[in-house]
Scaffold this active site. Structure first.
Site, short mmCIF file in Angstrom:
data_model
loop_
_atom_site.label_atom_id
_atom_site.label_comp_id
_atom_site.label_asym_id
_atom_site.label_seq_id
_atom_site.Cartn_x
_atom_site.Cartn_y
_atom_site.Cartn_z
N TYR A 158 0.41 -0.99 -0.16
CA TYR A 158 -0.02 -0.47 -0.47
C TYR A 158 0.39 1.20 0.26
O TYR A 158 0.51 2.31 -0.71
CB TYR A 158 -1.00 -0.19 1.25
CG TYR A 158 -2.49 0.87 1.12
CD1 TYR A 158 -3.09 1.07 0.83
CD2 TYR A 158 -2.01 1.99 2.26
CE1 TYR A 158 -4.40 2.28 0.47
CE2 TYR A 158 -3.33 3.16 2.44
CZ TYR A 158 -3.89 3.66 1.39
OH TYR A 158 -4.73 3.98 1.90
N LYS A 162 0.69 4.87 -2.72
CA LYS A 162 0.43 6.02 -2.73
C LYS A 162 1.95 6.69 -2.55
O LYS A 162 1.72 7.61 -3.40
CB LYS A 162 -0.47 6.27 -1.09
CG LYS A 162 -0.96 5.09 -0.73
CD LYS A 162 -2.56 5.39 -1.62
CE LYS A 162 -3.99 5.59 -1.42
NZ LYS A 162 -4.60 5.82 -2.57
#
Length: 253
Positions: A158, A162
């Site tokens: 993740y 990002k």
């Protein structure tokens, strides 16, 4: 002495696409834009959820339409832009997470996270920007994450996705600035929504989250709305390539 007037947050007459607009953050972003006068298109992969979100917005008197497509599907995004655009504002709140340790993260999960969060963000921004270039400008807002600025346990995939969003935001801001297109991101902390409820059922994880937030509370969707209103409007006319950390102080250390 001439006293300057503060720019308005109003965005009357502008058309906005909110991808991932059926989730807690997404629908809050859509409402924030619609409340300030925008015509909003809600997009998500789930048609029933799109219809529900559109009905809810219209129930408040807002101008809203819907479209069901996968943000990582370039042909589907282009078709939606042709039929519903061009757009003056893009808010991309689409994304997923499958938390796991780096040792235990399956490559198929890593690929899916990167596809949804990074590939989708790239396709949406580029497609919207093509229309904005013809119209003389616009505002692209990526709903990124505090995990795009720091690291976090069980979030290597993740965080990778990002951090990619943060990098492309800066690069696109430089590239598209001459066309009047502003590109920025919002980096929220943990926001309590239906989708994150499982996280908040884990006492150990909640204790970790609360220990990192200086304001001593987790976020709610309303916390993101002001930042969206600012970045979508002429109040942020000189802001591009930037991020707004709506994180309660998580990244201040």
């Amino acid at each position: 002495m001439k006293i300057p007037r503060a720019p308005s947050f109003r965005i009357d007459g502008r058309r906005a696409l909110v991808a991932g607009g059926t989730g807690g953050i997404g629908i809050a972003c859509a409402a924030a834009l619609a409340e300030n006068g925008a015509s909003v298109v809600i997009a998500s992969r789930r048609e029933a959820a799109v219809e529900s979100a559109v009905d809810a917005l219209r129930g408040h008197g807002y101008d809203a339409e819907g479209a069901a497509f996968d943000a990582a599907d370039e042909d589907a995004v282009a078709a939606a832009a042709r039929s519903l655009g061009p757009f003056d504002i893009l808010v991309n709140s689409a994304g997923i997470n499958r938390p796991n340790s780096a040792f235990d993260t399956r490559l198929e999960d890593f690929d899916r996270i990167m596809e949804a969060n990074a590939r989708g963000a790239f396709i949406l921004a580029r497609t919207a920007a093509r229309g904005m270039r013809e119209r003389g400008g616009g505002s692209i807002i990526q709903i990124s994450s505090q995990m795009g600025l720091v690291g976090g346990r069980d979030r290597s995939a993740y965080c990778a996705s990002k951090h990619a969003v943060e990098g492309m935001t800066k690069a696109m801001a430089i590239e598209w600035g001459p066309f009047g297109i502003r590109v920025n991101s919002i980096c929220p902390t943990f926001i309590r929504t239906e989708l994150t409820e499982a996280t908040f059922r884990d006492p150990e994880r909640v204790a970790w989250i609360e220990s990192k937030i200086a304001l001593d509370r987790v976020g709610v969707p309303e916390d993101v709305m002001g930042a969206v209103q600012f970045l979508a409007s002429d109040a942020s006319a000189m802001v591009t390539g930037a991020h707004i950390a709506v994180d309660g102080g998580w990244t201040a250390e």
